[in-house]
Motif scaffolding. Structure first.
Motif, PDB file in Angstrom:
ATOM      1  N   SER A   2       3.881  -4.048  -5.268  1.00 17.43           N
ATOM      2  CA  SER A   2       2.544  -3.626  -4.864  1.00 17.43           C
ATOM      3  C   SER A   2       1.459  -4.516  -5.449  1.00 17.43           C
ATOM      4  N   ASP A   3       1.707  -5.127  -6.594  1.00 21.50           N
ATOM      5  CA  ASP A   3       0.747  -6.067  -7.190  1.00 21.50           C
ATOM      6  C   ASP A   3       1.160  -7.516  -6.968  1.00 21.50           C
ATOM      7  N   ARG A  54       2.186   1.851  -3.478  1.00 20.21           N
ATOM      8  CA  ARG A  54       1.185   2.480  -4.338  1.00 20.21           C
ATOM      9  C   ARG A  54       1.074   3.975  -4.046  1.00 20.21           C
ATOM     10  N   GLU A  75       1.770   7.264  -6.522  1.00 26.56           N
ATOM     11  CA  GLU A  75       0.782   8.336  -6.660  1.00 26.56           C
ATOM     12  C   GLU A  75       1.432   9.702  -6.410  1.00 26.56           C
ATOM     13  N   ASP A 106       9.045  -2.832  -6.867  1.00 25.20           N
ATOM     14  CA  ASP A 106       7.610  -2.588  -6.848  1.00 25.20           C
ATOM     15  C   ASP A 106       6.869  -3.924  -6.747  1.00 25.20           C
ATOM     16  N   GLU A 157       0.830  -1.205   0.000  1.00 30.68           N
ATOM     17  CA  GLU A 157       0.000   0.000   0.000  1.00 30.68           C
ATOM     18  C   GLU A 157       0.864   1.256   0.000  1.00 30.68           C
TER      19      GLU A 157
END
Length: 469
Positions: free
Chosen positions: A212-213, A192, A196, A210, A189
């Motif tokens: 995040s996924d 992400r 942003e 990364d 989170e």
């Protein structure tokens, strides 16, 4: 140390003799951290060169925190392999990975066993590439040396990030307009949220790693052996031509001799300017990060973040009376401890204990540098610390709450102290992968969690049971 002096009167806990063992250390194994970082690469499959038990343990441990499936391959050492070397097992393992998973990259971490017998993993990789030089679609191969008897999961994480950059990053000699952002060991989170923020500053950024996924995906109708997501290989290759690198964390990969961080490597090798700031937890550290992004982009801090900051200041005012003067024991990865201590100090908590299993030797001085006038002179710090050692110190300090991962729960239970769970690992609560700590909004969430934990504790211990606070 004078053995007759109470631990709570010692300003810095000794890590112990080099030859002594540690029971319930305040850290996890080095290849575990490497596997987390490797999951931040697109199309990757992590592989451990060592025994099957290492991969099984790490898979189970990470699944319990992230609540996601986790495939980690193993070269599956046996007694014979341990004596004669793991060349055959290594080649068979790579063959199986390619035929079953078809990865874009295979990221290999060593373990205690392969390191102890002196296995030259990079040589094994080079020999495999020579044998299969004519094969189409041969995946990239990345190797990080991560023996568990040297370092922590945090250092394994950063060693994997550095290894990846060394293998893939290049430069065509033309400076790009993008920046590199090395995100540190944080939640999906928070990753992400960082992406942003960079977009809102109108910056082209390559964030690595990364996951995040890959470590916080959607529900699948069909099992995916390699989840979608991760930093693209072509983006990592562009890191050598970036305008600059930004590293989040003051300590990073400093636990061993002659180690550098990924940002330092890019600066030394490709002249990519490297800037370092702390994990942006709380107002002061987030202000530093946003000022850096503003300077890089030439754009002011976006209005939405100005409003978030203003709401956070208002929240500090609302809850200050509940937190002011409360004593906190903080533990975890070194950079997370620094960030949490800085946050605690600015909201009125007194960080009486700040300890880590890491052994960079920089924790105490970094705390002094970052906290400045808010540094608590009677703070007890410690590196290479076990939870038993930590508990011993806490008996004299008597903190009002603990802030750290769920491994400290048994101390909190025994001492009847509330625990605010943050960092890694969190095994006894749901939602660690969705935990937001960074930025103004992350600070607001953490502030409310701490304040409400203290309020709940007051209610629980009250003989009246009042409901208006």
């Amino acid at each position: 140390m004078d053995s007759g002096t109470p631990l709570h009167l010692i300003s810095e806990l000794p890590a112990g003799e080099r030859f002594s063992s540690s029971c319930n250390a305040c850290k996890q194994c080095t290849p575990l951290g490497a596997c987390v970082a490797f999951k931040g690469i697109e199309g990757v499959l992590p592989m451990l060169h060592g025994s099957q038990g290492c991969a099984t343990y790490i898979r189970r441990y990470l699944i319990s925190h992230f609540r996601e499936p986790m495939d980690i391959a193993s070269s599956n050492f046996s007694e014979e392999t341990t004596i004669f070397g793991g060349n055959k097992n290594f080649n068979t393992g790579i063959d199986n990975i390619i035929s079953q998973y078809h990865p874009k990259a295979i990221a290999i971490a060593s373990t205690c066993l392969s390191e102890t017998i002196g296995e030259d993993v990079q040589r094994l990789i080079n020999e495999y590439k020579d044998i299969h030089s004519g094969d189409e679609g041969l995946p990239e191969m990345i190797f990080a040396s991560t023996p568990s008897y040297m370092g922590t999961h945090y250092e394994g994480f950063h060693q994997a990030v550095l290894a990846t950059v060394k293998v893939l990053a290049a430069s065509d000699g033309k400076p790009g307009r993008h920046i590199n952002l090395f995100s540190n060991f944080i939640s999906p989170e928070d990753i992400r949220h960082l992406k942003e923020i960079v977009l809102d500053f109108d910056i082209e950024g390559i964030l690595f790693p990364d996951y995040s996924d890959t470590l916080d995906g959607t529900s699948w109708d069909k099992y995916q052996r390699i989840p979608e997501g991760g930093t693209k290989l072509e983006d990592i290759r562009r890191m050598g031509s970036a305008l600059m690198s930004i590293e989040l964390g003051y300590i990073l990969n400093s636990g061993g001799k002659n180690r550098s961080s990924a940002g330092e490597y890019l600066q030394q090798t490709f002249d990519v300017v490297n800037s370092r700031t702390g994990l942006p937890v709380g107002i002061n550290e987030t202000d530093k990060f946003f000022s850096l992004l503003s300077a890089v982009s030439g754009n002011p801090v976006p209005e939405k973040y100005r409003k978030q900051r203003g709401r956070l200041v208002d929240l500090y005012i609302d809850g200050h009376k509940y937190l002011s003067g409360k004593r906190a024991g903080i533990y975890g990865e070194e950079d997370m401890v620094v960030a949490l201590a800085a946050f605690a100090a600015e909201i009125g908590l007194i960080p009486v204990l700040c300890v880590s299993g890491g052994e960079s030797g920089k924790l105490k001085q970094t705390l002094k540098n970052v906290l400045g006038d808010l540094y608590y002179e009677d703070m007890v710090t410690g590196q290479g610390v076990s939870f038993e050692r930590m508990e011993e110190a806490m008996k004299g300090l008597q903190p009002d709450l603990m802030i750290g991962n769920s491994k400290g729960y048994y101390i909190a239970r025994k001492m009847d102290i509330p625990l605010v769970r943050t960092g890694f690992p969190v095994h006894d609560r749901i939602g660690a992968q969705h935990s937001r700590t960074l930025g103004y909004e992350g600070a607001a969430i953490l502030f409310e969690q701490i304040a409400n934990t203290l309020l709940e504790e007051r209610q629980r211990k009250s003989s009246i049971g009042y409901k208006y606070m």
